[in-house]
Design a protein around this motif. Structure first.
Motif, PDB file in Angstrom:
ATOM      1  N   LEU A 182       5.769  -5.868   1.171  1.00  0.00           N
ATOM      2  CA  LEU A 182       7.119  -5.470   0.776  1.00  0.00           C
ATOM      3  C   LEU A 182       7.117  -4.813  -0.602  1.00  0.00           C
ATOM      4  CD1 LEU A 182      10.192  -5.702   1.456  1.00  0.00           C
ATOM      5  CD2 LEU A 182      10.158  -7.846   0.165  1.00  0.00           C
ATOM      6  N   GLN A 183       6.403  -5.431  -1.546  1.00  0.00           N
ATOM      7  CA  GLN A 183       6.387  -4.885  -2.902  1.00  0.00           C
ATOM      8  C   GLN A 183       5.712  -3.525  -2.945  1.00  0.00           C
ATOM      9  OE1 GLN A 183       4.229  -4.324  -5.661  1.00  0.00           O
ATOM     10  NE2 GLN A 183       5.881  -4.204  -7.170  1.00  0.00           N
ATOM     11  N   ARG A 184       4.659  -3.353  -2.157  1.00  0.00           N
ATOM     12  CA  ARG A 184       3.995  -2.043  -2.110  1.00  0.00           C
ATOM     13  C   ARG A 184       4.920  -0.986  -1.520  1.00  0.00           C
ATOM     14  NH1 ARG A 184      -0.583  -4.781  -0.191  1.00  0.00           N
ATOM     15  NH2 ARG A 184      -0.128  -4.065   1.923  1.00  0.00           N
ATOM     16  N   ASN A 185       5.635  -1.355  -0.450  1.00  0.00           N
ATOM     17  CA  ASN A 185       6.515  -0.397   0.207  1.00  0.00           C
ATOM     18  C   ASN A 185       7.683   0.015  -0.681  1.00  0.00           C
ATOM     19  OD1 ASN A 185       4.958  -0.381   2.502  1.00  0.00           O
ATOM     20  ND2 ASN A 185       6.226  -1.838   3.627  1.00  0.00           N
ATOM     21  N   ARG A 411       5.440   6.247  -2.983  1.00  0.00           N
ATOM     22  CA  ARG A 411       6.389   7.332  -3.250  1.00  0.00           C
ATOM     23  C   ARG A 411       6.357   8.374  -2.138  1.00  0.00           C
ATOM     24  NH1 ARG A 411       6.365  12.255  -4.845  1.00  0.00           N
ATOM     25  NH2 ARG A 411       4.099  12.287  -5.146  1.00  0.00           N
ATOM     26  N   ARG A 412       5.144   8.739  -1.696  1.00  0.00           N
ATOM     27  CA  ARG A 412       5.026   9.733  -0.628  1.00  0.00           C
ATOM     28  C   ARG A 412       5.610   9.191   0.681  1.00  0.00           C
ATOM     29  NH1 ARG A 412      -0.282  10.592  -2.827  1.00  0.00           N
ATOM     30  NH2 ARG A 412      -1.177   9.352  -1.107  1.00  0.00           N
ATOM     31  N   ARG A 413       5.388   7.895   0.926  1.00  0.00           N
ATOM     32  CA  ARG A 413       5.938   7.275   2.142  1.00  0.00           C
ATOM     33  C   ARG A 413       7.464   7.315   2.121  1.00  0.00           C
ATOM     34  NH1 ARG A 413       4.321   2.501   1.311  1.00  0.00           N
ATOM     35  NH2 ARG A 413       2.189   2.873   1.991  1.00  0.00           N
ATOM     36  N   ALA A 419      13.140  12.158   4.434  1.00  0.00           N
ATOM     37  CA  ALA A 419      13.245  13.567   4.811  1.00  0.00           C
ATOM     38  C   ALA A 419      13.989  13.700   6.134  1.00  0.00           C
ATOM     39  CB  ALA A 419      11.842  14.181   4.924  1.00  0.00           C
ATOM     40  N   PRO A 420      14.822  14.738   6.275  1.00  0.00           N
ATOM     41  CA  PRO A 420      15.549  14.944   7.525  1.00  0.00           C
ATOM     42  C   PRO A 420      14.594  15.223   8.671  1.00  0.00           C
ATOM     43  CG  PRO A 420      15.778  16.847   6.053  1.00  0.00           C
ATOM     44  CD  PRO A 420      15.127  15.776   5.259  1.00  0.00           C
ATOM     45  N   ALA A 421      14.941  14.723   9.834  1.00  0.00           N
ATOM     46  CA  ALA A 421      14.094  14.910  11.034  1.00  0.00           C
ATOM     47  C   ALA A 421      14.049  16.380  11.428  1.00  0.00           C
ATOM     48  CB  ALA A 421      14.624  14.064  12.158  1.00  0.00           C
TER      49      ALA A 421
END
Length: 421
Positions: A182-185, A411-413, A419-421
């Protein structure tokens, strides 16, 4: 998210007892810091000072760039997860998670509350339990609900006060993994209080060790284990704990209760002109000679002892070897044992061997260790005389780089998910 800065924080109660004695600690934005120490060391008090449940007697507390000493807890924008879950028994899981959002009447629409609760429940795998009441949940599920309530607030930081201490061993292991994931996400600044060795060593980017209200050392878990600053940190970090033995200096030999160790330049420099030192050796530094190749045996020191008790745990074999400590260091080691919540049992060497070892209780065993793994401590100050500042700095740089890479991945995740589909 926000950084948290403690500058010479002091907490003195009306009866004159000082629980926190000038603690300095910088917690970076997105960092996971563990506060650890034996019972009564002040770790929970310090956490409560950060969240605002304890007044600050002296010093300065900053969250981000703002001094918050006089701010009420609700104005600090911090989310706290308690040991006892603090759930409302008459509310469903959904309403327990949504509760902090509904407190701010009018700030969030029903659609926004729905979105935030559903996101938190998905992260914590609670979707199928949203209509249940806390009484119908397991301890681990209740703790996840408490975490969900913290997540929906999107606070500047998460504060955990021994959240897993009420769970059994298996659930603690599962929840440790859950909290780490959770903390990583979320990459949210997190301060976590525990007295549990495994939690401290597996969860945090850095671990702050407290002793009687004073900060002893702040470092990565590997840095604390490999390069402890003093006798207290060395004794607290590690399970089983580090072995402490008296070392009597006789010429170029350091005499331990179980073996004489020839002193190389490293040990000679550390010992200096002292006649007696305290030697620390981790249980996992020893090996059964019968399992080693010849070249390795010659690179270390071998000795024969009578094994008192063994414990075979499947993946490791523990051997216990009693010894008599020296009167010159006996009092200090007994005091250290009391501080570390020990039971004042007999002095004994704890050795962790490969599970395939043939060492048996009541029989002699030939063991080996490398003197390079020894730590030497001053018997008066407790300072680690063999600590390498260069090695310690390298370990912290490696830990910092690893954390930056983890934050960048998070951050990238987050960008991909938004991002919009």
């Amino acid at each position: 998210m926000a950084s948290i800065t403690l500058n010479q924080l002091v907490k003195t109660y009306p009866d004159g007892f000082t629980a926190i004695k000038g603690v300095d600690l910088d917690i970076a934005d997105g960092e996971f810091v563990i506060l650890v120490g034996p019972s009564g060391c002040g770790k929970s008090t310090l956490l409560r000072m950060i969240v605002g449940l304890e007044d600050i007697t002296d010093g300065e507390l900053r969250i981000g760039d703002e001094v918050v000493n006089d701010k009420a807890p609700r104005d600090r924008d911090l989310a706290m997860v308690f040991q006892n879950y603090a759930l409302y028994p008459h509310l469903t899981v959904y309403e327990n998670i949504a509760f902090p959002l509904r407190l701010n009447k009018g700030q969030f629409s029903d659609e926004e509350i729905e979105q935030k609760v559903r996101r938190a429940s998905a992260l914590l795998e609670l979707d199928e339990h949203l209509e249940r009441k806390p009484a119908n949940l397991s301890g681990g599920q209740r703790q996840r609900v408490a975490m969900g309530r913290a997540i929906v607030r999107e606070a500047k930081a998460f504060l955990f006060d021994e959240p897993l201490s009420n769970l059994d061993a298996k659930l603690r292991g599962q929840m440790r993994t859950e909290i780490a994931r959770l903390q990583r996400n979320l990459a949210t600044t997190t301060v976590y209080v525990t007295h549990d060795q495994t939690e401290a060593m597996t969860l945090g980017d850095r671990v702050a060790v407290l002793r009687r209200g004073e900060l002893q050392q702040v470092a990565s878990p590997r840095g604390l284990y490999d390069q402890p600053l003093n006798l207290f940190v060395a004794g607290f970090i590690g399970s089983p704990p580090m072995n402490f033995l008296p070392g009597i200096v006789e010429g170029d030999v350091l005499r331990l209760p179980v073996v004489d160790v020839p002193m190389d330049d490293r040990l000679r420099t550390a010992v200096g002109d002292r006649e007696i030192v305290i030697v620390g050796i981790r249980p996992d530094a020893f090996e059964d000679v019968d399992t080693l190749e010849g070249d390795r045996v010659r690179s270390g020191v071998t000795f024969e002892v009578d094994v008192d008790v063994t414990e075979w745990l499947g993946e490791v074999l523990y051997a216990y070897i009693p010894f008599e400590t020296h009167e010159a260091v006996k009092d200090q080691l007994e005091e250290l044992d009391r501080e570390l919540d020990g039971e004042g049992m007999r002095s004994q060497l704890i050795i962790a061997l490969d599970a395939a070892s043939a060492v048996r209780p009541g029989e002699p065993a030939e063991l080996w260790f490398d003197p390079a793994s020894m730590h030497v401590f001053d018997p008066e100050s407790g300072d680690n005389l063999t600590r390498s500042e260069e090695r310690a700095s390298t370990l912290e740089d490696e830990a910092r780089d690893a954390r930056q890479r983890a934050l960048e991945r998070a951050r990238r995740r987050a960008e991909r998910e938004s991002a919009p589909a």
